[in-house]
Design an enzyme around this catalytic site. Structure first.
Site, short mmCIF file in Angstrom:
data_model
loop_
_atom_site.label_atom_id
_atom_site.label_comp_id
_atom_site.label_asym_id
_atom_site.label_seq_id
_atom_site.Cartn_x
_atom_site.Cartn_y
_atom_site.Cartn_z
NE ARG A 55 -1.33 2.13 3.08
CZ ARG A 55 -0.38 2.88 3.60
NH1 ARG A 55 0.18 3.86 2.90
NH2 ARG A 55 0.05 2.66 4.84
CB SER A 56 4.07 2.13 1.65
OG SER A 56 3.66 2.13 2.99
N GLY A 105 9.98 13.80 -1.43
CA GLY A 105 11.02 14.15 -0.46
C GLY A 105 10.63 15.34 0.39
CG LEU A 106 7.80 17.23 3.82
CD1 LEU A 106 8.07 18.64 3.33
CD2 LEU A 106 6.31 17.04 4.13
CB THR A 107 10.61 13.13 6.26
OG1 THR A 107 9.21 13.11 6.44
CG2 THR A 107 11.30 12.77 7.57
CD1 TRP A 136 13.17 8.95 8.57
CD2 TRP A 136 13.61 6.80 8.17
NE1 TRP A 136 14.02 8.51 9.55
CE2 TRP A 136 14.32 7.19 9.33
CE3 TRP A 136 13.74 5.47 7.71
CZ2 TRP A 136 15.14 6.32 10.04
CZ3 TRP A 136 14.56 4.61 8.41
CH2 TRP A 136 15.24 5.02 9.56
NE ARG A 162 -0.75 13.49 7.67
CZ ARG A 162 -0.47 14.73 8.02
NH1 ARG A 162 -1.39 15.69 7.87
NH2 ARG A 162 0.72 15.04 8.50
CD GLU A 165 2.58 9.67 4.54
OE1 GLU A 165 2.71 10.91 4.58
OE2 GLU A 165 3.03 8.98 3.63
#
Length: 388
Positions: A94-95, A134-136, A166, A247, A367
């Protein structure tokens, strides 16, 4: 005769025939193509992601809730049901779909230029191109406003430097949507991963989401043309809107993992004999099953309700936070309780329960951590922000 969870809550009466058909198609694919191999992939920490992406593209689930550009254009509820069935097999699958469709594709579809949409979305919908988001960063997860990745103008170009952490699909991605600080605030960039200075070393030694590619993104003087910027996204609204899409899929997906654990525990309890009769015949076992069934059923009802709200265009971030917080928290508790019914057998990969439990440890904090969602809901109810 025993009833299924669907019968107990009459869940199918809340769905359209088309949604039931989509759910059945995804469930059949997951059962035949993924379930026979998933324990081995999890144990070995690998996944044939590129091969699966093409198959998932042929199935029509990549960016399925987006319109145009060879995307299926389904309802949000149908997309949620697909996430539910995929995560009932494994959160990692699912990811892959969530990051591709709800983060990378959605960002381009919602914030991108027509040129960017035409260049990337059809191939991503088909699974021929894989995307990441790419956010985190290593020191900035729950507080993305503090990101250190920077993009500076050099003539007509942009020069990017920084590190992301991550990142699902990172080391197999063909395109990365990366968010960076600029003089204009936070902006998003569409980066082909063969751009000089871009690298994505894979993160190993994971005990969770092992059937998923997780990477670091390293940007060292990555030079991009002006056309690489997402023209319609400025500030945190861009990445946070995309996160809301992902989410939403988790609201459905987590309850799929819980359902699979519960069905496994019921089947096991009916066949496992203890003191001369099936484990399912004992009151303590039935109490556990009944309590878990209530939470799985309520989780379905919450997901379906939020799906209908999203389909009419009225969903709020606080409502998505409510679904994510509740369904993931209940799912991990159910996985742990089901493990007690399976006892020692529950810690082996012969059964999916410990694998789901391990995966849900990641789902619990990615998330948006549970604490972030609690504060989001708390702010909505009290009017006071308590993040700082």
């Amino acid at each position: 005769m025993s009833q299924s969870l669907t019968q107990l809550f009459d869940l199918d009466s809340l769905l359209t025939p088309e949604e039931i058909e989509i759910r059945s198609t995804v469930r059949k694919f997951a059962a035949e193509r993924i379930r026979p191999h998933i324990a081995e992939w999890f144990e070995e920490g690998r996944i044939p992601a590129r091969e699966l992406a093409v198959e998932l593209g042929s199935l029509g689930v990549l960016g399925m809730h987006l319109d145009g550009y060879d995307c299926a254009g389904t309802s949000a509820t149908a997309y949620g049901l697909a996430c539910l069935e995929l995560e009932a097999v494994d959160s990692g699958i699912r990811s892959l779909v969530s990051v591709q469709g709800s983060l990378a594709m959605f960002s381009i579809h919602h914030w991108g230029s027509e040129e960017q949409k035409q260049q990337w979305l059809p191939s991503m919908a088909a699974g021929r191109a894989i995307g990441c988001f790419g956010l985190t960063e290593p020191d900035h997860g729950s507080d993305p406003a503090g990101m250190r990745t920077r993009a500076v103008r050099e003539g007509d170009d942009w020069l990017l430097n920084g590190t992301k952490m991550w990142i699902t699909n990172g080391s197999i991605a063909d395109v990365a949507v990366v968010w960076a600080q600029t003089e204009e605030g936070i902006r998003g960039f569409v980066i082909p991963t063969d751009t000089p200075g871009f690298s994505a070393p894979e993160i190993g030694a994971k005990m969770s989401l092992r059937a998923s590619v997780t990477s670091e993104l390293v940007l060292e003087d990555v030079r991009l043309p002006a056309a690489a910027i997402l023209p319609h996204a400025q500030g945190l609204r861009g990445p946070l809107t995309s996160l809301g899409e992902a989410r939403f899929g988790i609201v459905f997906g987590a309850i799929g993992a819980a359902r699979d654990c519960l069905e496994t525990a019921i089947d096991y309890a009916q066949t496992r004999e203890v003191f001369g009769k099936p484990l399912a015949g004992y009151q303590l076992t039935q109490a556990k099953i009944a309590d878990m069934a209530l939470e799985v059923g309520k989780g379905h009802l919450l997901a379906y309700h939020l799906g209908r709200i999203k389909d009419r265009g009225d969903i709020t971030p606080e409502q998505v936070s409510t679904g994510k917080l509740n369904n993931v928290r209940e799912a991990i508790a159910i996985a742990r309780e089901c493990r007690t019914i399976l006892a020692a057998n529950g810690i082996t990969l012969e059964y999916p329960v410990i694998r789901h439990a391990n995966n849900l440890e990641s789902v619990l904090t990615y998330e948006g951590t549970s604490e972030v969602h609690q504060l989001t809901i708390g702010k909505a109810l009290t009017g006071s922000a308590a993040f700082r």
